[in-house]
Design a protein around this motif. Structure first.
Motif, PDB file in Angstrom:
ATOM      1  N   HIS A 277       0.802  -1.220   0.000  1.00 17.04           N
ATOM      2  CA  HIS A 277       0.000   0.000   0.000  1.00 17.04           C
ATOM      3  C   HIS A 277       0.840   1.278   0.000  1.00 17.04           C
ATOM      4  N   ALA A 278       1.596   1.446  -1.088  1.00 20.45           N
ATOM      5  CA  ALA A 278       2.445   2.642  -1.198  1.00 20.45           C
ATOM      6  C   ALA A 278       1.598   3.910  -1.134  1.00 20.45           C
ATOM      7  N   HIS A 279       0.384   3.862  -1.702  1.00 16.52           N
ATOM      8  CA  HIS A 279      -0.471   5.065  -1.689  1.00 16.52           C
ATOM      9  C   HIS A 279      -0.846   5.439  -0.252  1.00 16.52           C
ATOM     10  N   ARG A 280      -0.977   4.448   0.611  1.00 10.67           N
ATOM     11  CA  ARG A 280      -1.319   4.752   2.002  1.00 10.67           C
ATOM     12  C   ARG A 280      -0.104   5.302   2.744  1.00 10.67           C
ATOM     13  N   ARG A 281       1.089   4.897   2.342  1.00 10.60           N
ATOM     14  CA  ARG A 281       2.304   5.470   2.969  1.00 10.60           C
ATOM     15  C   ARG A 281       2.434   6.938   2.578  1.00 10.60           C
ATOM     16  N   THR A 282       2.172   7.236   1.305  1.00 11.11           N
ATOM     17  CA  THR A 282       2.215   8.629   0.848  1.00 11.11           C
ATOM     18  C   THR A 282       1.160   9.442   1.596  1.00 11.11           C
ATOM     19  N   ARG A 283       0.005   8.845   1.760  1.00  9.18           N
ATOM     20  CA  ARG A 283      -1.107   9.517   2.448  1.00  9.18           C
ATOM     21  C   ARG A 283      -0.769   9.772   3.911  1.00  9.18           C
ATOM     22  N   LEU A 284      -0.119   8.788   4.550  1.00 11.10           N
ATOM     23  CA  LEU A 284       0.290   8.951   5.950  1.00 11.10           C
ATOM     24  C   LEU A 284       1.199  10.174   6.085  1.00 11.10           C
ATOM     25  N   ARG A 285       2.196  10.272   5.190  1.00 12.69           N
ATOM     26  CA  ARG A 285       3.133  11.398   5.276  1.00 12.69           C
ATOM     27  C   ARG A 285       2.401  12.726   5.071  1.00 12.69           C
ATOM     28  N   ALA A 286       1.489  12.773   4.095  1.00 13.64           N
ATOM     29  CA  ALA A 286       0.779  14.034   3.798  1.00 13.64           C
ATOM     30  C   ALA A 286      -0.145  14.409   4.960  1.00 13.64           C
ATOM     31  N   ALA A 287      -0.861  13.432   5.503  1.00 10.24           N
ATOM     32  CA  ALA A 287      -1.773  13.731   6.613  1.00 10.24           C
ATOM     33  C   ALA A 287      -0.976  14.113   7.861  1.00 10.24           C
ATOM     34  N   ALA A 288       0.157  13.448   8.082  1.00 10.72           N
ATOM     35  CA  ALA A 288       0.986  13.782   9.253  1.00 10.72           C
ATOM     36  C   ALA A 288       1.481  15.226   9.159  1.00 10.72           C
ATOM     37  N   ALA A 289       1.760  15.697   7.947  1.00 13.86           N
ATOM     38  CA  ALA A 289       2.207  17.086   7.781  1.00 13.86           C
ATOM     39  C   ALA A 289       1.083  18.052   8.151  1.00 13.86           C
ATOM     40  N   VAL A 290      -0.151  17.697   7.788  1.00 20.66           N
ATOM     41  CA  VAL A 290      -1.308  18.539   8.149  1.00 20.66           C
ATOM     42  C   VAL A 290      -1.426  18.611   9.671  1.00 20.66           C
ATOM     43  N   VAL A 291      -1.309  17.458  10.327  1.00 22.19           N
ATOM     44  CA  VAL A 291      -1.458  17.398  11.785  1.00 22.19           C
ATOM     45  C   VAL A 291      -0.309  18.153  12.470  1.00 22.19           C
ATOM     46  N   ALA A 292       0.904  17.976  11.952  1.00 25.05           N
ATOM     47  CA  ALA A 292       2.070  18.624  12.575  1.00 25.05           C
ATOM     48  C   ALA A 292       1.973  20.142  12.484  1.00 25.05           C
ATOM     49  N   ALA A 293       1.352  20.642  11.421  1.00 24.26           N
ATOM     50  CA  ALA A 293       1.268  22.099  11.227  1.00 24.26           C
ATOM     51  C   ALA A 293       0.275  22.744  12.195  1.00 24.26           C
ATOM     52  N   ASP A 294      -0.646  21.964  12.718  1.00 27.10           N
ATOM     53  CA  ASP A 294      -1.681  22.514  13.603  1.00 27.10           C
ATOM     54  C   ASP A 294      -2.155  21.395  14.524  1.00 27.10           C
ATOM     55  N   PRO A 295      -1.308  21.003  15.489  1.00 30.64           N
ATOM     56  CA  PRO A 295      -1.613  19.787  16.265  1.00 30.64           C
ATOM     57  C   PRO A 295      -2.932  19.887  17.027  1.00 30.64           C
ATOM     58  N   PRO A 296      -3.634  18.743  17.128  1.00 31.45           N
ATOM     59  CA  PRO A 296      -4.879  18.736  17.894  1.00 31.45           C
ATOM     60  C   PRO A 296      -4.576  18.585  19.375  1.00 31.45           C
ATOM     61  N   LEU A 297      -5.602  18.734  20.185  1.00 33.03           N
ATOM     62  CA  LEU A 297      -5.506  18.390  21.598  1.00 33.03           C
ATOM     63  C   LEU A 297      -5.620  16.862  21.678  1.00 33.03           C
ATOM     64  N   LEU A 298      -4.497  16.199  22.038  1.00 35.28           N
ATOM     65  CA  LEU A 298      -4.525  14.727  22.150  1.00 35.28           C
ATOM     66  C   LEU A 298      -4.305  14.366  23.611  1.00 35.28           C
ATOM     67  N   VAL A 299      -5.269  13.665  24.188  1.00 38.33           N
ATOM     68  CA  VAL A 299      -5.233  13.370  25.615  1.00 38.33           C
ATOM     69  C   VAL A 299      -5.077  11.862  25.809  1.00 38.33           C
ATOM     70  N   GLN A 300      -4.171  11.503  26.708  1.00 36.47           N
ATOM     71  CA  GLN A 300      -4.031  10.080  27.042  1.00 36.47           C
ATOM     72  C   GLN A 300      -5.140   9.704  28.014  1.00 36.47           C
ATOM     73  N   GLY A 301      -5.904   8.677  27.661  1.00 30.68           N
ATOM     74  CA  GLY A 301      -6.967   8.265  28.576  1.00 30.68           C
ATOM     75  C   GLY A 301      -7.825   7.181  27.977  1.00 30.68           C
ATOM     76  N   ASP A 302      -8.782   6.755  28.772  1.00 28.97           N
ATOM     77  CA  ASP A 302      -9.654   5.648  28.385  1.00 28.97           C
ATOM     78  C   ASP A 302     -10.978   6.193  27.857  1.00 28.97           C
ATOM     79  N   LEU A 303     -11.527   5.463  26.889  1.00 29.29           N
ATOM     80  CA  LEU A 303     -12.719   5.954  26.198  1.00 29.29           C
ATOM     81  C   LEU A 303     -13.967   6.019  27.077  1.00 29.29           C
ATOM     82  N   VAL A 304     -13.965   5.333  28.223  1.00 34.87           N
ATOM     83  CA  VAL A 304     -15.089   5.480  29.153  1.00 34.87           C
ATOM     84  C   VAL A 304     -14.709   6.449  30.272  1.00 34.87           C
ATOM     85  N   ASP A 305     -13.600   6.144  30.939  1.00 37.23           N
ATOM     86  CA  ASP A 305     -13.253   6.911  32.145  1.00 37.23           C
ATOM     87  C   ASP A 305     -12.998   8.388  31.851  1.00 37.23           C
ATOM     88  N   ASP A 306     -12.428   8.676  30.716  1.00 37.97           N
ATOM     89  CA  ASP A 306     -11.934  10.040  30.487  1.00 37.97           C
ATOM     90  C   ASP A 306     -12.712  10.824  29.433  1.00 37.97           C
TER      91      ASP A 306
END
Ligand SMILES: C[S@@+](CC[C@H](N)C(=O)[O-])C[C@H]1O[C@@H](n2cnc3c(N)ncnc32)[C@H](O)[C@@H]1O
Length: 314
Positions: free
Chosen positions: A194-223
């Motif tokens: 899946h070379a197209h998915r590797r290219t996509r990963l890099r492109a999407a990661a660049a979008v995320v790196a340019a404007d990072p989201p709020l990412l919280v470590q936690g559990d889907l029920v507790d937190d």
């Protein structure tokens, strides 16, 4: 999971998930399913760590061969202590931006603007449906990169990307697109051809790196309640998840569903029917593995695993 069940999980992975999508993984999964020695080793892994994709991803991460089943066998038998230690500390965290193409028709139909909260967000690549571009057949939506292709049947593709004013992710182990080790793990989880998915990963990661989201470590029920409470007023809260609930027990899934139904806003799920069952679903389009897209507990469509196709229910 008993040995026979592990064997069946490799057969299912090969014939229902990899067939027609990854010849290398179809071949490999079916070879493991026939190999008593490899099945016996897989049975020594902790419960919850026995998915074929987790073992294959770890072998890829370590630089091992996955294209040739005989070479894979030799590699795994020689290095099992290292491989099993690595598998035991990891979770399948495949983060597929392509799944945004499945979310878009639902998100576009909700009152804008949106506050997105993803549970099981991995590195957060699915939190940017407004930044990517889409091709649904002839319909082009948005102009961002990566351009996500999705074949859609039974629904008019959306005409616009959503207006997202807040994005947050919750994960037991959030991954950081700025950390080369985390990106290497995300890359290793992508199937061999899946070379197209590797290219996509890099492109999407660049979008995320340019404007990072709020990412919280936690559990889907507790937190979840505390994070949902941080969503801004004046935006529609959308709690969503894809390919997450197979990680948790049935009892925990039920708690999560009760919780999310009690939150304000909307709930979008993309999960296997075994993880979120619905009564009266039509037959899937073919014998391959499909997930169900649902809004507020109402099933809407069958979807393919990496966002490549969706078939809306009549
Ligand atoms: C297969 S990944 C899917 C990532 C993303 N949703 C996507 O579709 O690309 C599943 C994610 O769920 C997370 N996860 C599993 N159990 C969880 C839990 N109890 N609470 C929060 N996150 C969890 C894992 O760490 C992993 O990152």
């Amino acid at each position: 999971m008993e040995r026979v069940t592990i064997e069946q999980s490799y057969v299912d992975f090969g014939t229902r998930e990899a067939r027609g999508v990854s010849p290398a993984y179809e071949r490999l999964a079916l070879a493991v399913a026939r190999d008593e020695e490899l099945l016996a080793l897989a049975a020594t892994l902790p419960p919850g760590k026995r998915q074929p994709n987790l073992l294959f991803g770890v072998v890829r991460l370590l630089g091992g061969p996955v294209e040739d089943p005989a070479a894979f066998r030799e590699y795994v038998l020689e290095r099992w202590p290292v491989i099993s230690a690595e598998v035991s500390t990891r979770i399948t965290q495949t983060n597929e931006a392509g799944r945004c193409a499945l979310l878009l028709p639902v998100l576009a139909g909700l009152p804008q603007p949106l506050a997105l909260l993803e549970v099981g967000a991995s590195a957060g690549l699915c939190l940017y449906p407004d930044r990517y571009g889409y091709r649904y057949g002839d319909r082009v939506v948005g102009s961002g990169e990566p351009a996500l292709e999705c074949s859609v049947t039974g629904v008019e593709p959306p005409a616009f990307v959503p207006d997202v004013v807040w994005r947050a992710g919750l994960d037991l182990n959030p991954l950081d697109v700025g950390d080369p080790a985390d990106v290497a793990w995300l890359d290793a989880l992508i199937w061999p051809e899946h070379a197209h998915r590797r290219t996509r990963l890099r492109a999407a990661a660049a979008v995320v790196a340019a404007d990072p989201p709020l990412l919280v470590q936690g559990d889907l029920v507790d937190d979840l309640p505390a994070l949902a409470a941080r969503a801004p007023a004046g935006a529609t809260l959308v709690v969503f998840h894809s390919a997450v609930l197979y990680h948790v027990s049935a009892a925990r899934r039920a708690e999560f569903v009760d919780l999310v139904r009690g939150l304000p806003g909307h709930w979008v799920s993309i999960e296997a029917p075994a993880a979120v069952p619905f009564a009266g679903l039509p037959e899937p389009p073919d014998g391959t593995h499909h997930n169900v897209l649902a809004l507020d507990g109402e099933p809407l469509a069958w979807t393919r695993g990496h966002g490549q196709a969706m078939t809306w229910f009549a």
